[in-house]
Design a protein around this motif. Structure first.
Motif: not given
Length: 254
Positions: A159-188
């Protein structure tokens, strides 16, 4: 050359920071604070530290169920332990000699995001990381420790990764204007492209639960026989070996 990893997750104690003396000293002081007349089972304490257990699990294991366990009030003991760690343990918490250069190289040369997931209290993590300059390369939002885990679920719970880190990664990349396609792949997230780096059996089991490869730091605090038997994908005897053994030297010389 594209990296083989989209994300590297680092443990803290025994992986990038040498904190065995800090943990041992702080637990010893806590034990003697509450039980000044009882001897500390030092060999057992060393074993428990090597397994990467949380403070409350460690203290419960050290106490005799027939006598001293009844004195254990978890919130009070843990608050005291953290206060003693802040006073006596932080000055003893030092990065391994090659840790800073490695984190800088991973994030700046190889352009691989780095996060921290540790069972240590998040305040102790950020204090040490900030004191030694690591937050220049690792965003504080990507530092997860006890106190911010979803539902209090520590490693090896995924859960520390799935529920904790992944949402933080998405927010971090979104607010920093960087793209992280690997976070949004179909199937996770493709967990084959996430690497866990740690020194104890807890880190190895965490990687197993996530379905990602693990780099075991043999130089750290973990039980050597137990960790070797678990079959980590990569083993290093020092952080200076990391780039060559894990990344295959990609980006060297740049």
């Amino acid at each position: 050359m594209p990296s083989k990893y989209d994300l590297i997750i680092l443990d803290f104690d025994g992986t990038i920071f040498d904190s065995h003396e800090a943990i041992y000293t702080s637990m010893q002081r806590t034990f003697h604070h509450f039980l000044p007349d009882h001897p500390l089972p030092t060999t057992q304490l060393t074993t428990l530290i090597a397994q990467g257990h949380s403070p409350e699990i460690t203290f419960r294991a050290l106490l005799d169920p027939s006598t001293t366990l009844e004195t254990f009030d978890e919130p009070t003991w843990i608050t005291t332990y953290r206060a003693l760690y802040s006073q006596h343990g932080q000055p003893l918490t030092k990065p391994y000699p090659e840790a800073y250069a490695l984190v800088r190289a991973l994030t700046q040369t190889h352009r691989i995001p780095v996060a921290i997931i540790s069972n240590k209290a998040v305040g102790a993590l950020t204090t040490a990381l900030d004191r030694h300059g690591f937050l220049e390369f690792i965003p504080e939002a990507l530092v997860l420790g006890d106190g911010v885990f979803p539902g209090g679920k520590r490693k090896p719970d995924p859960a520390g990764f799935v529920e904790g880190l992944v949402p933080r990664l998405r927010e971090y990349f979104s607010t920093s204007g960087r793209t992280a396609e690997w976070l949004e792949r179909d199937g996770g997230v493709d967990m084959r492209r996430v690497l866990m780096v740690g020194d104890t059996i807890t880190d190895i089991r965490f990687a197993e639960n996530l379905g990602c490869p693990v780099c075991w730091c043999r130089f750290g605090q973990g039980d050597k026989a137990e960790c070797e038997a678990a079959g980590p994908e990569v083993v290093i005897d020092g952080l200076g070996e990391f780039v060559g053994k894990v990344l295959g030297g990609e980006g060297e010389g740049r």
